[in-house]
Design a protein around this motif. Structure first.
Motif, PDB file in Angstrom:
ATOM      1  N   VAL A   1       0.988  -1.396  -0.360  1.00 12.90           N
ATOM      2  CA  VAL A   1       0.437  -0.120  -0.805  1.00 12.90           C
ATOM      3  C   VAL A   1       1.277   0.900   0.018  1.00 12.90           C
ATOM      4  O   VAL A   1       1.708   0.946   0.769  1.00 12.90           O
ATOM      5  CB  VAL A   1      -1.125  -0.102   0.849  1.00 12.90           C
ATOM      6  CG1 VAL A   1      -1.959   1.422   0.948  1.00 12.90           C
ATOM      7  CG2 VAL A   1      -1.882  -1.386   1.345  1.00 12.90           C
ATOM      8  N   VAL A   2       1.036   2.266  -1.077  1.00 18.82           N
ATOM      9  CA  VAL A   2       1.462   3.035  -1.251  1.00 18.82           C
ATOM     10  C   VAL A   2       1.003   4.331  -1.236  1.00 18.82           C
ATOM     11  O   VAL A   2      -0.109   4.513  -2.084  1.00 18.82           O
ATOM     12  CB  VAL A   2       2.357   3.317  -2.255  1.00 18.82           C
ATOM     13  CG1 VAL A   2       3.438   2.016  -1.672  1.00 18.82           C
ATOM     14  CG2 VAL A   2       1.880   2.563  -3.283  1.00 18.82           C
ATOM     15  N   GLU A   3       1.877   6.021  -0.769  1.00 25.11           N
ATOM     16  CA  GLU A   3       0.898   7.388  -1.512  1.00 25.11           C
ATOM     17  C   GLU A   3       0.813   7.305  -2.738  1.00 25.11           C
ATOM     18  O   GLU A   3       1.170   6.353  -3.426  1.00 25.11           O
ATOM     19  CB  GLU A   3       1.856   7.711  -0.876  1.00 25.11           C
ATOM     20  CG  GLU A   3       2.838   7.985   0.046  1.00 25.11           C
ATOM     21  CD  GLU A   3       1.820   8.013   1.141  1.00 25.11           C
ATOM     22  OE1 GLU A   3       0.808   9.436   1.391  1.00 25.11           O
ATOM     23  OE2 GLU A   3       1.848   7.510   2.652  1.00 25.11           O
ATOM     24  N   PRO A   4      -0.455   8.131  -2.966  1.00 24.93           N
ATOM     25  CA  PRO A   4      -1.249   8.170  -3.843  1.00 24.93           C
ATOM     26  C   PRO A   4      -0.276   9.053  -5.199  1.00 24.93           C
ATOM     27  O   PRO A   4      -0.345   8.341  -6.163  1.00 24.93           O
ATOM     28  CB  PRO A   4      -1.980   8.675  -4.165  1.00 24.93           C
ATOM     29  CG  PRO A   4      -1.984   9.811  -2.572  1.00 24.93           C
ATOM     30  CD  PRO A   4      -1.124   8.742  -1.695  1.00 24.93           C
ATOM     31  N   PHE A   5       0.874  10.004  -5.176  1.00 18.93           N
ATOM     32  CA  PHE A   5       1.446  10.292  -5.497  1.00 18.93           C
ATOM     33  C   PHE A   5       2.744   9.919  -6.110  1.00 18.93           C
ATOM     34  O   PHE A   5       3.546  10.133  -7.182  1.00 18.93           O
ATOM     35  CB  PHE A   5       1.896  11.700  -5.024  1.00 18.93           C
ATOM     36  CG  PHE A   5       3.229  11.416  -3.956  1.00 18.93           C
ATOM     37  CD1 PHE A   5       4.810  10.943  -3.502  1.00 18.93           C
ATOM     38  CD2 PHE A   5       2.665  11.186  -2.183  1.00 18.93           C
ATOM     39  CE1 PHE A   5       5.151  10.946  -2.415  1.00 18.93           C
ATOM     40  CE2 PHE A   5       3.619  11.535  -1.399  1.00 18.93           C
ATOM     41  CZ  PHE A   5       4.547  10.675  -1.341  1.00 18.93           C
TER      42      PHE A   5
ATOM     43  N   LYS B   1      -6.646   7.978   0.990  1.00 24.01           N
ATOM     44  CA  LYS B   1      -6.656   7.417  -0.413  1.00 24.01           C
ATOM     45  C   LYS B   1      -4.157   6.989  -0.697  1.00 24.01           C
ATOM     46  O   LYS B   1      -4.238   7.908  -0.302  1.00 24.01           O
ATOM     47  CB  LYS B   1      -6.118   9.286  -1.745  1.00 24.01           C
ATOM     48  CG  LYS B   1      -8.036   9.123  -1.697  1.00 24.01           C
ATOM     49  CD  LYS B   1      -7.337  10.502  -3.249  1.00 24.01           C
ATOM     50  CE  LYS B   1      -9.306  11.454  -3.259  1.00 24.01           C
ATOM     51  NZ  LYS B   1      -8.929  11.800  -4.370  1.00 24.01           N
ATOM     52  N   SER B   2      -4.540   6.307  -1.713  1.00 23.66           N
ATOM     53  CA  SER B   2      -3.882   5.198  -1.495  1.00 23.66           C
ATOM     54  C   SER B   2      -4.068   4.275  -3.160  1.00 23.66           C
ATOM     55  O   SER B   2      -4.328   4.366  -3.804  1.00 23.66           O
ATOM     56  CB  SER B   2      -3.229   4.603  -0.263  1.00 23.66           C
ATOM     57  OG  SER B   2      -3.853   4.876   0.962  1.00 23.66           O
ATOM     58  N   GLN B   3      -2.463   3.562  -2.861  1.00 21.86           N
ATOM     59  CA  GLN B   3      -2.861   2.765  -4.048  1.00 21.86           C
ATOM     60  C   GLN B   3      -1.818   1.583  -3.841  1.00 21.86           C
ATOM     61  O   GLN B   3      -0.889   1.083  -2.841  1.00 21.86           O
ATOM     62  CB  GLN B   3      -1.709   3.518  -5.088  1.00 21.86           C
ATOM     63  CG  GLN B   3      -1.927   4.369  -5.777  1.00 21.86           C
ATOM     64  CD  GLN B   3      -0.833   5.026  -6.935  1.00 21.86           C
ATOM     65  OE1 GLN B   3      -0.965   4.498  -8.007  1.00 21.86           O
ATOM     66  NE2 GLN B   3       0.592   5.163  -6.103  1.00 21.86           N
ATOM     67  N   TYR B   4      -2.239   0.114  -4.171  1.00 20.57           N
ATOM     68  CA  TYR B   4      -1.894  -1.223  -4.065  1.00 20.57           C
ATOM     69  C   TYR B   4      -1.729  -1.274  -5.077  1.00 20.57           C
ATOM     70  O   TYR B   4      -1.592  -1.023  -6.643  1.00 20.57           O
ATOM     71  CB  TYR B   4      -3.045  -1.741  -3.828  1.00 20.57           C
ATOM     72  CG  TYR B   4      -3.069  -3.424  -3.406  1.00 20.57           C
ATOM     73  CD1 TYR B   4      -2.648  -3.359  -1.501  1.00 20.57           C
ATOM     74  CD2 TYR B   4      -2.691  -4.265  -4.182  1.00 20.57           C
ATOM     75  CE1 TYR B   4      -2.079  -4.635  -1.582  1.00 20.57           C
ATOM     76  CE2 TYR B   4      -1.891  -5.749  -3.300  1.00 20.57           C
ATOM     77  CZ  TYR B   4      -1.760  -5.876  -2.189  1.00 20.57           C
ATOM     78  OH  TYR B   4      -1.293  -7.229  -1.402  1.00 20.57           O
ATOM     79  N   VAL B   5      -0.098  -2.161  -5.320  1.00 19.94           N
ATOM     80  CA  VAL B   5       0.323  -1.947  -5.890  1.00 19.94           C
ATOM     81  C   VAL B   5       0.935  -3.776  -5.443  1.00 19.94           C
ATOM     82  O   VAL B   5       1.716  -4.293  -4.501  1.00 19.94           O
ATOM     83  CB  VAL B   5       2.377  -1.637  -5.431  1.00 19.94           C
ATOM     84  CG1 VAL B   5       3.374  -2.182  -7.259  1.00 19.94           C
ATOM     85  CG2 VAL B   5       2.330  -0.667  -5.821  1.00 19.94           C
TER      86      VAL B   5
ATOM     87  N   GLY C   1      -7.492  -4.600   2.837  1.00 22.54           N
ATOM     88  CA  GLY C   1      -8.088  -3.337   3.566  1.00 22.54           C
ATOM     89  C   GLY C   1      -8.224  -1.990   3.468  1.00 22.54           C
ATOM     90  O   GLY C   1      -8.507  -1.179   3.611  1.00 22.54           O
ATOM     91  N   CYS C   2      -7.230  -2.266   1.451  1.00 22.36           N
ATOM     92  CA  CYS C   2      -7.415  -1.459   0.443  1.00 22.36           C
ATOM     93  C   CYS C   2      -8.827  -1.435  -0.245  1.00 22.36           C
ATOM     94  O   CYS C   2      -8.859  -2.564  -1.530  1.00 22.36           O
ATOM     95  CB  CYS C   2      -6.258  -0.939  -0.445  1.00 22.36           C
ATOM     96  SG  CYS C   2      -5.880   0.483  -1.257  1.00 22.36           S
ATOM     97  N   ARG C   3      -9.477  -0.408   0.081  1.00 19.67           N
ATOM     98  CA  ARG C   3     -10.824  -0.751  -1.125  1.00 19.67           C
ATOM     99  C   ARG C   3     -10.414  -0.084  -2.055  1.00 19.67           C
ATOM    100  O   ARG C   3     -10.981   1.673  -2.306  1.00 19.67           O
ATOM    101  CB  ARG C   3     -12.480  -0.159  -0.192  1.00 19.67           C
ATOM    102  CG  ARG C   3     -12.598  -1.046   1.251  1.00 19.67           C
ATOM    103  CD  ARG C   3     -12.736  -2.375   0.837  1.00 19.67           C
ATOM    104  NE  ARG C   3     -13.015  -2.439   2.020  1.00 19.67           N
ATOM    105  CZ  ARG C   3     -12.426  -4.551   3.362  1.00 19.67           C
ATOM    106  NH1 ARG C   3     -11.920  -4.377   2.293  1.00 19.67           N
ATOM    107  NH2 ARG C   3     -12.914  -4.993   3.765  1.00 19.67           N
TER     108      ARG C   3
END
Length: 177
Positions: free
Chosen positions: A86-90, A135-139, A174-176
């Motif tokens: 789970v990483v930052e959106p930027f 707000k995040s991103q999943y990789v 838990g990343c929706r």
């Protein structure tokens, strides 16, 4: 009478030898793995990406919240790695890892999540999500893949694996969307 009894016994022995030989000459069955990194995985897909062997172990390595990690080990040798972040959106994971993916062989974009790259021996997908209200991103990354031996088939299965595993891994973390 003795001759009649010995012929069927001889035929049965020959048939058994042929069947055992035929079974021994075939490819071993793919490993069936139903869970890795604390999430369910499609056993047919992951099984196709693992080499054959006698003993399979999956082990969580350096896992922590937001960063599940696991390795597949066959006959005592690490072969395939699977990890999520789970990483930052930027952050732009596909750009950050572009050099690594080139090293892993002929990376091409794929239509999975918000973006994906499939290389000859690895694959990565990114999907925007909300993690604990932020707000995040999943990789999702799988690497060290050498099977199947046919590169085009391996790349097809890698893409299929990302497509099926990305939503499952995101939900487990838990990343929706």
């Amino acid at each position: 009478m003795r001759r009649i009894v010995s012929r069927p016994a001889c035929h049965a022995a020959l048939l058994t030898a042929l069947l055992v030989g035929a079974v021994g000459c075939g490819e071993p069955d793919a490993f069936k793995v139903s869970e890795a990194c604390g999430t369910k995985v499609d056993p047919d897909l992951i099984g196709q990406l693992l080499p054959s062997g006698k003993e399979l172990k999956t082990k969580d390595t350096f896992s922590e919240p937001k960063q599940p990690r696991c390795e597949f080990e066959i006959d005592g040798q690490e072969v395939v790695g699977l990890r999520g972040d789970v990483v930052e959106p930027f952050i732009k994971p596909l750009e950050v890892n572009e050099r690594t993916m080139r090293r892993l062989g002929n990376p091409k974009p794929a239509d999975v999540g918000d973006g994906a790259t499939i290389a000859d021996h690895a694959a990565m997908a990114v999907q925007a999500c909300t993690y604990k209200g932020e707000k995040s991103q999943y990789v999702l990354v799988i690497d060290g893949v050498e099977n199947p031996k046919d590169t085009a088939e391996r790349r097809r299965i890698l893409e299929e694996f990302l497509r099926s595993q990305l939503p499952v891994a995101m939900q487990a973390e838990g990343c929706r969307p």
